[in-house]
Design an enzyme around this catalytic site. Structure first.
Site, mmCIF file in Angstrom:
data_model
loop_
_atom_site.group_PDB
_atom_site.id
_atom_site.type_symbol
_atom_site.label_atom_id
_atom_site.label_comp_id
_atom_site.label_asym_id
_atom_site.label_seq_id
_atom_site.Cartn_x
_atom_site.Cartn_y
_atom_site.Cartn_z
ATOM 1 N N HIS A 84 19.473 15.856 46.851
ATOM 2 C CA HIS A 84 19.016 14.376 46.763
ATOM 3 C C HIS A 84 17.687 14.261 47.775
ATOM 4 O O HIS A 84 18.151 14.044 48.927
ATOM 5 C CB HIS A 84 20.211 13.467 47.354
ATOM 6 C CG HIS A 84 21.332 13.557 46.338
ATOM 7 N ND1 HIS A 84 21.341 12.812 45.425
ATOM 8 C CD2 HIS A 84 22.484 14.182 46.306
ATOM 9 C CE1 HIS A 84 22.598 13.009 44.700
ATOM 10 N NE2 HIS A 84 23.168 13.702 45.367
ATOM 11 N N CYS A 137 20.482 15.390 40.804
ATOM 12 C CA CYS A 137 21.687 15.496 40.962
ATOM 13 C C CYS A 137 22.411 15.220 39.629
ATOM 14 O O CYS A 137 22.452 15.925 38.472
ATOM 15 C CB CYS A 137 22.384 14.794 42.000
ATOM 16 S SG CYS A 137 24.061 15.367 42.390
ATOM 17 N N GLU A 149 15.904 11.896 47.889
ATOM 18 C CA GLU A 149 16.032 10.397 48.461
ATOM 19 C C GLU A 149 16.901 10.141 49.636
ATOM 20 O O GLU A 149 16.713 9.006 50.079
ATOM 21 C CB GLU A 149 16.397 9.286 47.039
ATOM 22 C CG GLU A 149 17.883 9.465 47.038
ATOM 23 C CD GLU A 149 18.440 10.560 46.036
ATOM 24 O OE1 GLU A 149 17.937 11.526 45.886
ATOM 25 O OE2 GLU A 149 19.575 10.439 45.507
#
Lengths: 191, 296
Positions: free
Chosen positions: A170, A79, A172
């Site tokens: 994302h 991102c 994560e």
């Protein structure tokens, strides 16, 4: 050998990346100062605010240190990290780190109310991967040496060029560590 | 390929994750928003008046004029938040229509509803809410808040209440983590928290959403203190633009938040900042002047 991968920790989703790295078989480290880059085999530029991160990179003298680091080590940007790595950014004079031959559009899907989750296929990584897009950018076009790994509605949202990997979403923020595992593999090959 | 889903819990909470370790600054116009962005703020909160001026002005404090919100939205590329009155569903819908990135259902404004908060799950835009203890925190999460902040005592320049709230929430989280399930049900009753939320906290070992410090942060050391106590980031209200040199002050707060355990650095960046806002001692505030008691 367990590879050592740092996560730039000026602000943003840092701890999630460190956890995902550890699950993916690497050792995760927090990078706040130039010295923290010593001995690392790879680096993640996490999600957060790209405008903020760039200002802080300059202010805290990490900008050049990361450029030097990237001359020989793999870097993965998610991102905001993707924007930092792009060679061209729409509406902005000049790139930040300028590592990947890609042309990106910031907040390409709109503001937060337009943030979304979508099912993605990612080459070399996964079929059916839950992509979490938050005020995300996309990649308008890629240069010759860049391999497109994933697209969403015709726009490139993940790609790789040599030792550089990026995603507009994302990884994560999910429990799915397949993207991290892929990057750990890249770092292992390079180490 | 499945159709994209907007407004999911993950994208609402994830947006707050991107703010972690950052500073969110109150601004009242485009010029201040640009100063905040330049200084490294991760987001700005668009307001008509900062909390200390709301305190001075008295009367009913409402959502900002949409002209101001729009002006700020157009001025910066970082996310823009704005405040709606507690329980004011329409103010929140108006802010959502303006496409602000986060809504603060805030006790700094005069509550529109003295019983109910907004059903935040019904919105696509995410919400942040204030809390003083785990009961309030869990109720707000239960209503759909995707981010929390301490209430502190806004506009006072006094950190004591934010410290109290951060310490209390974190100690209650630790307590919940160590409880058995039968104890948890009774504790849920005691603090007025939804059982399911406490169970989530117990299983995850932490709050399911990001928790920032807010209310009374007046110096870089205050910001670092809140990080030390476990805050995920910091809101600064009146502190910045009520100081003598806002740009310098804002940069110092950002740096102190990132490097909150680097004390030599904090010493250096705290030099020559000029006088911070004067501040108010809690003992001198009447019960009616305490914003933290609103919307509990």
């Amino acid at each position: 050998m367990t590879v050592k991968i740092g996560v730039l920790a000026l602000q943003g989703a840092v701890s999630e990346h460190v956890k995902a790295l550890e699950k993916a078989g690497a050792k995760g480290y927090i990078v706040k100062n130039v010295e923290d880059l010593n001995d690392l085999d790879g680096l993640i530029l996490p999600g957060g605010e790209s405008t903020t991160m760039r200002r802080l990179l300059d202010k805290y003298r990490l900008f050049e240190a990361i450029q030097t680091f990237s001359e020989s080590k793999p870097v993965f940007g998610t991102c905001a990290g993707l924007i930092l790595m792009a060679k061209k950014i729409e509406g902005r004079k000049g790139p930040h780190l300028g590592l990947l031959d890609i042309d990106v559009r910031r907040n390409a899907f709109g503001r937060q109310v337009d943030s979304f989750e979508a099912d993605l296929n990612i080459k070399h990584v996964a079929d059916h991967y839950n992509g979490v897009f938050i005020r995300a950018p996309y990649i308008k076009s890629v240069g010759e040496g860049v391999e497109v790994l994933s697209t969403y509605e015709g726009n490139v949202v993940a790609c790789r060029e040599g030792r550089f990997l990026t995603s507009a979403f994302h990884p994560e923020l999910t429990n799915d560590i397949r993207m991290h595992r892929y990057f750990v593999g890249m770092v292992e090959e390079n180490a | 390929m499945a159709i994209a889903q907007t407004g999911t819990e993950k994208v609402k909470r994830g947006m707050a994750e991107m703010q972690k370790g950052g500073v969110i600054m109150d601004v009242v116009n485009a010029e201040q928003a640009k100063i905040a962005e330049e200084a490294g703020a991760t987001a700005v909160m668009a307001l008509e008046r900062v909390p200390s001026d709301i305190r001075k002005a008295g009367g009913v404090a409402r959502m900002a004029d949409p002209t101001i919100v729009q002006e700020v939205l157009d001025a910066v590329t970082i996310p823009v938040m704005a405040k709606a009155r507690i329980g004011h569903i329409v103010e929140a819908r108006v802010l959502e229509a303006l496409k602000v990135d986060y809504i603060d259902e805030s006790e700094v404004l005069t509550p529109a509803d003295d019983v109910y908060h907004i059903d935040k799950k019904a919105f696509t835009v995410p919400f942040v809410c204030g809390c003083r203890d785990l009961g309030e925190a869990s109720r707000r999460i239960g209503e759909g808040a995707a981010m929390l902040r301490t209430k502190g005592e806004p506009g006072t320049g006094n950190i004591v209440e934010a410290v109290r709230h951060m310490r209390l929430v974190n100690s209650q989280v630790r307590k919940v983590v160590g409880m058995s399930k039968d104890e948890l049900m009774v504790y849920a009753k005691e603090i007025g928290a939804p059982y399911e939320i406490l169970l989530q906290i117990k299983e995850a070992g932490r709050l399911p959403v990001v928790n920032f410090a807010a209310g009374g942060v007046a110096t870089p050391a205050d910001a670092a203190l809140m990080m030390e106590l476990g805050a995920d980031g910091v809101f600064v209200g009146s502190g910045i633009f009520k100081s003598e040199n806002p740009a310098k002050f804002a940069r110092a707060i950002v740096e102190a938040t990132t490097y909150y355990q680097d004390y030599e650095r904090i010493a250096e960046l705290s030099k020559g900042l000029g006088t911070p806002m004067k501040g108010i001692d809690m003992g001198t505030l009447d019960a009616s002047e305490r914003m933290q008691d609103r919307g509990i």
